[in-house]
Motif scaffolding. Structure first.
Motif, PDB file in Angstrom:
ATOM      1  N   MET A  77     -17.022 -14.420   9.157  1.00 26.47           N
ATOM      2  CA  MET A  77     -16.774 -15.254   7.977  1.00 26.47           C
ATOM      3  C   MET A  77     -17.080 -14.494   6.686  1.00 26.47           C
ATOM      4  O   MET A  77     -16.406 -14.663   5.668  1.00 26.47           O
ATOM      5  N   MET A  78     -18.085 -13.645   6.753  1.00 29.09           N
ATOM      6  CA  MET A  78     -18.446 -12.831   5.589  1.00 29.09           C
ATOM      7  C   MET A  78     -17.306 -11.895   5.200  1.00 29.09           C
ATOM      8  O   MET A  78     -16.921 -11.783   4.032  1.00 29.09           O
ATOM      9  N   VAL A  79     -16.727 -11.209   6.193  1.00 27.41           N
ATOM     10  CA  VAL A  79     -15.628 -10.286   5.920  1.00 27.41           C
ATOM     11  C   VAL A  79     -14.383 -11.046   5.494  1.00 27.41           C
ATOM     12  O   VAL A  79     -13.641 -10.600   4.621  1.00 27.41           O
ATOM     13  N   SER A  80     -14.166 -12.210   6.078  1.00 31.66           N
ATOM     14  CA  SER A  80     -13.031 -13.046   5.671  1.00 31.66           C
ATOM     15  C   SER A  80     -13.148 -13.412   4.191  1.00 31.66           C
ATOM     16  O   SER A  80     -12.174 -13.351   3.433  1.00 31.66           O
ATOM     17  N   TRP A  81     -14.354 -13.790   3.791  1.00 35.01           N
ATOM     18  CA  TRP A  81     -14.584 -14.136   2.381  1.00 35.01           C
ATOM     19  C   TRP A  81     -14.391 -12.915   1.480  1.00 35.01           C
ATOM     20  O   TRP A  81     -13.737 -12.998   0.436  1.00 35.01           O
ATOM     21  N   ALA A  82     -14.938 -11.779   1.868  1.00 31.64           N
ATOM     22  CA  ALA A  82     -14.883 -10.579   1.035  1.00 31.64           C
ATOM     23  C   ALA A  82     -13.453 -10.064   0.858  1.00 31.64           C
ATOM     24  O   ALA A  82     -13.111  -9.490  -0.177  1.00 31.64           O
ATOM     25  N   THR A  83     -12.622 -10.250   1.878  1.00 36.08           N
ATOM     26  CA  THR A  83     -11.245  -9.739   1.825  1.00 36.08           C
ATOM     27  C   THR A  83     -10.238 -10.802   1.401  1.00 36.08           C
ATOM     28  O   THR A  83      -9.066 -10.500   1.179  1.00 36.08           O
ATOM     29  N   GLU A  84     -10.725 -12.058   1.308  1.00 36.82           N
ATOM     30  CA  GLU A  84      -9.841 -13.192   1.009  1.00 36.82           C
ATOM     31  C   GLU A  84      -8.691 -13.280   2.015  1.00 36.82           C
ATOM     32  O   GLU A  84      -7.562 -13.629   1.686  1.00 36.82           O
ATOM     33  N   ARG A  85      -9.021 -12.963   3.267  1.00 37.65           N
ATOM     34  CA  ARG A  85      -8.060 -13.062   4.367  1.00 37.65           C
ATOM     35  C   ARG A  85      -8.556 -14.137   5.328  1.00 37.65           C
ATOM     36  O   ARG A  85      -9.601 -13.987   5.947  1.00 37.65           O
TER      37      ARG A  85
END
Length: 379
Positions: free
Chosen positions: A267-275
């Protein structure tokens, strides 16, 4: 910190490249705060290695990597480099413990990308490795497009790498064209012909990156290159969460990673990449531990193992149910009973029809609150 992989070590290493190859996904660009947040989370979860960027790309990238090094995280940090001395010199300035030196292994790339020949590749490789040995403590030799390379040339590279004292060699399926049987039978030859630990770096162009990574482990590879959520160039890379869980539950291979942190990191990477993470994405997708069918719901209520090969809690998730087209009368009655609501058969059938209409209109199952709303309006 541990030097690296021993030849007889049983545990598979997970080498994360979210902050390098993952950032090559279209539109992905991490700020330093985001890189630090992701690096800390992965390090705390027990990742074995982090590939954190390409210093030669820019001065700002070099600065960010230097700042990551200054955090003194409990994990080896390495950078990606072409087999070019100026790339390596940029990496040395960051203070990283190790470097990955990438060379093209296929004639396709040697001739049609670099306009060079095999002898030039071996010469350049040797110069860069000898240079790097003076500056860093760990060297990964990356074989780009190895899946399209001639097997004899791969063996020649491995023999030379062994003489030069390389710590690990990365076999890259750069275009994602391999399939598991080919990986297993072909790569066994490479494993049997070298003492250097081998790493598999799979791309997901045909949806087989995770399967190919497992096949590489079965062939004797000691390390797997992964990214969180499988993000990366084109169709992406082998997904950290898929590989880690499959190693643990499908191959019974020990991993150091804390699997319960996979969801939060995803979820953290999803948020950071807006993907947005696809709903059905294995391990971290919204729907992957949710049951809608009455048959499945009845089964998991009797024993979760009826429809789960591992407990959701082991990867930081929870089992849930939802109401949809295949939920049936039994599922609705179970929900009503749990809420202390008693209705006659005719009303229950009316509610079922309304649920079916709404799920067809919305093209998704209904949450418990939505179903109770239908019940309230019907009664």
């Amino acid at each position: 910190m541990k030097k690296g992989l021993a030849e007889n070590e049983q545990r598979v290493w997970l080498c994360d490249t979210t902050l390098r190859d993952g950032e090559q996904a279209p539109g992905a660009a991490f700020s330093f705060h985001q890189k630090e947040m992701i690096a800390r989370a992965l390090a705390e979860a027990g990742i074995d290695e982090l590939e954190v960027g390409v210093p030669a790309m820019s001065g700002s990238e070099t600065k960010m990597i230097s700042q990551l090094v200054a955090l003194h995280l409990p994990v080896r940090l390495i950078t990606w480099n072409r087999a070019v001395l100026s790339d390596l010199q940029a990496s040395y300035k960051t203070g990283v413990e190790g470097v990955a030196i990438s060379i093209p292994a296929s004639d396709q790339q040697i001739k049609n990308k670099l306009r060079k020949n095999r002898a030039w590749v071996l010469e350049q490789m040797g110069q860069c490795i000898l240079n790097a040995k003076k500056e860093v403590g760990y060297i990964v030799l990356g074989l780009e497009d190895a899946s399209r390379a001639e097997l004899g040339f791969l063996k020649e590279i491995l023999a030379e790498a062994e003489k030069l004292g390389v710590d690990r060699v990365r076999f890259a399926d750069t275009t994602g064209l391999l399939e598991p049987l080919n990986v297993f039978f072909t790569l066994q030859e490479l494993v049997n012909g070298t003492k250097i630990p081998l790493e598999f770096h799979g791309h997901n162009d045909l949806g087989m990156a995770t399967a190919n990574s497992l096949a590489a482990v079965q062939a004797g590879f000691k390390a797997i290159s992964v990214t969180v959520g499988g993000i990366g160039e084109r169709a992406g890379n082998a997904a950290l969460e898929e590989v880690a869980v499959a190693l643990n539950y499908s191959l019974n291979q020990a991993v150091r990673l804390d699997l319960t942190r996979l969801y939060s990191i995803g979820m953290m990477v999803s948020w950071a990449t807006e993907r947005k993470v696809p709903r059905a994405k294995p391990i971290i997708g919204e729907d992957v531990f949710t049951h809608t069918s009455s048959i499945h719901i009845d089964g998991v209520e009797k024993d979760l193992a009826n429809y789960h090969s591992f407990p959701p809690e082991s990867v930081g998730r929870q089992h849930s149910t939802s109401i949809g087209k295949y939920s049936g009368r039994k599922t609705i009655l179970r929900l009503l009973n749990a809420k202390g609501i008693e209705l006659n058969q005719e009303t229950v059938e009316d509610i079922l029809i309304k649920i079916l209409r709404k799920t067809n209109r919305l093209k998704r199952p209904l949450a418990e609150e939505e179903v109770l709303g239908i019940v309230a309006r019907t009664c």
